[in-house]
Write a protein that holds these residues in place. Sequence first.
Motif, PDB file in Angstrom:
ATOM      1  N   MET A 144       0.818  -1.211   0.000  1.00  0.00           N
ATOM      2  CA  MET A 144       0.000   0.000   0.000  1.00  0.00           C
ATOM      3  C   MET A 144       0.855   1.265   0.000  1.00  0.00           C
ATOM      4  N   ASN A 145       1.994   1.216   0.699  1.00  0.00           N
ATOM      5  CA  ASN A 145       2.883   2.380   0.787  1.00  0.00           C
ATOM      6  C   ASN A 145       4.035   2.329  -0.214  1.00  0.00           C
ATOM      7  N   SER A 146       3.907   1.467  -1.229  1.00  0.00           N
ATOM      8  CA  SER A 146       4.975   1.319  -2.217  1.00  0.00           C
ATOM      9  C   SER A 146       5.089   2.593  -3.080  1.00  0.00           C
ATOM     10  N   PRO A 147       6.316   3.013  -3.415  1.00  0.00           N
ATOM     11  CA  PRO A 147       6.472   4.187  -4.297  1.00  0.00           C
ATOM     12  C   PRO A 147       6.031   3.923  -5.729  1.00  0.00           C
ATOM     13  N   ASN A 148       5.958   2.637  -6.113  1.00  0.00           N
ATOM     14  CA  ASN A 148       5.526   2.272  -7.465  1.00  0.00           C
ATOM     15  C   ASN A 148       3.992   2.236  -7.518  1.00  0.00           C
ATOM     16  N   PRO A 149       3.357   3.086  -8.319  1.00  0.00           N
ATOM     17  CA  PRO A 149       1.877   3.101  -8.370  1.00  0.00           C
ATOM     18  C   PRO A 149       1.278   1.816  -8.909  1.00  0.00           C
ATOM     19  N   GLU A 150       2.002   1.104  -9.774  1.00  0.00           N
ATOM     20  CA  GLU A 150       1.481  -0.146 -10.330  1.00  0.00           C
ATOM     21  C   GLU A 150       1.297  -1.198  -9.237  1.00  0.00           C
ATOM     22  N   VAL A 151       2.251  -1.247  -8.293  1.00  0.00           N
ATOM     23  CA  VAL A 151       2.156  -2.207  -7.185  1.00  0.00           C
ATOM     24  C   VAL A 151       0.929  -1.899  -6.329  1.00  0.00           C
ATOM     25  N   ARG A 152       0.692  -0.629  -6.059  1.00  0.00           N
ATOM     26  CA  ARG A 152      -0.455  -0.229  -5.241  1.00  0.00           C
ATOM     27  C   ARG A 152      -1.777  -0.571  -5.937  1.00  0.00           C
ATOM     28  N   ILE A 153      -1.851  -0.277  -7.242  1.00  0.00           N
ATOM     29  CA  ILE A 153      -3.090  -0.542  -7.987  1.00  0.00           C
ATOM     30  C   ILE A 153      -3.358  -2.043  -8.069  1.00  0.00           C
ATOM     31  N   ARG A 154      -2.302  -2.834  -8.337  1.00  0.00           N
ATOM     32  CA  ARG A 154      -2.472  -4.285  -8.458  1.00  0.00           C
ATOM     33  C   ARG A 154      -2.908  -4.906  -7.128  1.00  0.00           C
ATOM     34  N   TYR A 155      -2.367  -4.389  -6.023  1.00  0.00           N
ATOM     35  CA  TYR A 155      -2.758  -4.905  -4.702  1.00  0.00           C
ATOM     36  C   TYR A 155      -4.248  -4.640  -4.440  1.00  0.00           C
ATOM     37  N   LYS A 156      -4.688  -3.424  -4.741  1.00  0.00           N
ATOM     38  CA  LYS A 156      -6.109  -3.085  -4.554  1.00  0.00           C
ATOM     39  C   LYS A 156      -7.004  -3.929  -5.464  1.00  0.00           C
ATOM     40  N   LEU A 157      -6.521  -4.169  -6.688  1.00  0.00           N
ATOM     41  CA  LEU A 157      -7.300  -4.952  -7.648  1.00  0.00           C
ATOM     42  C   LEU A 157      -7.456  -6.397  -7.187  1.00  0.00           C
ATOM     43  N   GLU A 158      -6.368  -6.998  -6.711  1.00  0.00           N
ATOM     44  CA  GLU A 158      -6.426  -8.376  -6.213  1.00  0.00           C
ATOM     45  C   GLU A 158      -7.364  -8.486  -5.009  1.00  0.00           C
ATOM     46  N   LYS A 159      -7.274  -7.512  -4.121  1.00  0.00           N
ATOM     47  CA  LYS A 159      -8.130  -7.511  -2.932  1.00  0.00           C
ATOM     48  C   LYS A 159      -9.606  -7.385  -3.314  1.00  0.00           C
ATOM     49  N   ALA A 160      -9.902  -6.501  -4.270  1.00  0.00           N
ATOM     50  CA  ALA A 160     -11.289  -6.310  -4.721  1.00  0.00           C
ATOM     51  C   ALA A 160     -11.823  -7.560  -5.417  1.00  0.00           C
ATOM     52  N   LYS A 161     -10.983  -8.240  -6.186  1.00  0.00           N
ATOM     53  CA  LYS A 161     -11.416  -9.465  -6.873  1.00  0.00           C
ATOM     54  C   LYS A 161     -11.702 -10.586  -5.872  1.00  0.00           C
ATOM     55  N   ARG A 162     -10.889 -10.667  -4.806  1.00  0.00           N
ATOM     56  CA  ARG A 162     -11.152 -11.657  -3.760  1.00  0.00           C
ATOM     57  C   ARG A 162     -12.494 -11.383  -3.074  1.00  0.00           C
ATOM     58  N   LYS A 163     -12.756 -10.104  -2.827  1.00  0.00           N
ATOM     59  CA  LYS A 163     -14.030  -9.731  -2.207  1.00  0.00           C
ATOM     60  C   LYS A 163     -15.205 -10.045  -3.129  1.00  0.00           C
ATOM     61  N   GLU A 164     -15.025  -9.798  -4.425  1.00  0.00           N
ATOM     62  CA  GLU A 164     -16.082 -10.081  -5.400  1.00  0.00           C
ATOM     63  C   GLU A 164     -16.421 -11.565  -5.425  1.00  0.00           C
ATOM     64  N   ALA A 165     -15.391 -12.416  -5.407  1.00  0.00           N
ATOM     65  CA  ALA A 165     -15.620 -13.866  -5.405  1.00  0.00           C
ATOM     66  C   ALA A 165     -16.336 -14.302  -4.123  1.00  0.00           C
ATOM     67  N   TRP A 166     -15.949 -13.688  -2.997  1.00  0.00           N
ATOM     68  CA  TRP A 166     -16.593 -14.015  -1.719  1.00  0.00           C
ATOM     69  C   TRP A 166     -18.066 -13.608  -1.710  1.00  0.00           C
ATOM     70  N   LEU A 167     -18.380 -12.439  -2.281  1.00  0.00           N
ATOM     71  CA  LEU A 167     -19.764 -11.962  -2.333  1.00  0.00           C
ATOM     72  C   LEU A 167     -20.623 -12.837  -3.246  1.00  0.00           C
ATOM     73  N   ILE A 168     -20.061 -13.275  -4.367  1.00  0.00           N
ATOM     74  CA  ILE A 168     -20.798 -14.156  -5.276  1.00  0.00           C
ATOM     75  C   ILE A 168     -21.115 -15.480  -4.585  1.00  0.00           C
ATOM     76  N   GLU A 169     -20.137 -15.982  -3.817  1.00  0.00           N
ATOM     77  CA  GLU A 169     -20.347 -17.224  -3.072  1.00  0.00           C
ATOM     78  C   GLU A 169     -21.449 -17.056  -2.020  1.00  0.00           C
ATOM     79  N   LYS A 170     -21.482 -15.885  -1.379  1.00  0.00           N
ATOM     80  CA  LYS A 170     -22.519 -15.611  -0.376  1.00  0.00           C
ATOM     81  C   LYS A 170     -23.898 -15.521  -1.018  1.00  0.00           C
ATOM     82  N   LEU A 171     -23.975 -14.863  -2.180  1.00  0.00           N
ATOM     83  CA  LEU A 171     -25.268 -14.694  -2.856  1.00  0.00           C
ATOM     84  C   LEU A 171     -25.811 -16.018  -3.382  1.00  0.00           C
TER      85      LEU A 171
END
Length: 281
Positions: free
Chosen positions: A82-109
């Motif tokens: 999250m505190n990485s100076p490289n913006p690509e690392v920060r964006i990819r981390y957020k993207l992976e986290k959001a995709k994990r949440k999306e899969a969890w929500l689909i499983e719940k629904l």
Amino acid sequence: MFASTSVRAASRSSPSAIKRCMSSTSIELKTNNDVVRFSFGKPLDKTGSSTKGKKMAKRAEVSKKAKLNELRFYRLKAKKKMNSPNPEVRIRYKLEKAKRKEAWLIEKLMKFEVAKAPADIHDPEILTEEEKHYLKRTGEKKKNYVPVGRRGVFGGVVLNMHLHWKKHETVKVICKPCKPGQVQEYAQELARLSKGIVIDIKCNNTVIFYRGKNYVQPKVMSPTDTLSKNKALEKYKYEQSLEHTSQFIEKLGKELEEYHKHLARFKKVNENATQDSLINT
């Protein structure tokens, strides 16, 4: 006579040997069929409990510590990304986290999906244009209505429709909040569950239902293949969260594309600058 050979050997050697042998073991006296027998159990600790339980407790403590250390490691790793100076690392981390949440929500629904009951034999009544016009006017004039809120279509909505049909031929179903095109879906679902006839769908998300000429109130007014009030609200919350998460994923994908385009432009500018410097020299 009844003691084991190990105890006999210890008694022959010295009394201190017997003390060492007997101090850490549990002895039980069994009398079966008028025969006296001694049984030597597992060694006991100072408190009187077996050493096996103590070892299990130690293992549990070790496992808890290991889990805590693992959690700390992942938290530090996430903090670095999250505190990485490289913006690509920060964006990819957020993207992976959001995709994990999306899969969890689909499983719940998936858990809220209710199997549709087999359709009963229902003969829909054919209404003339004059009858439809009359029912539409009467439905508009009357004030009785059923709201469909954020929970959507659930058992309580169909129950309220049948209660209104006790005294009125028509009932208005007001859908708010409602997305574009969702009114038609609600109308089809309510017509299937209530066996009513859709007379008109207005632009202000209002549907007028007619109970039918040969209407008979069912014994079970709330269908079995619908959700309860609490479960419908819980499903709505998961759906809202899934919608926002998918929008966030799209936003992050666009940001990543823009960053790659920016890098490509920057590389081109650097290459042109180096070529110009080589030509000038």
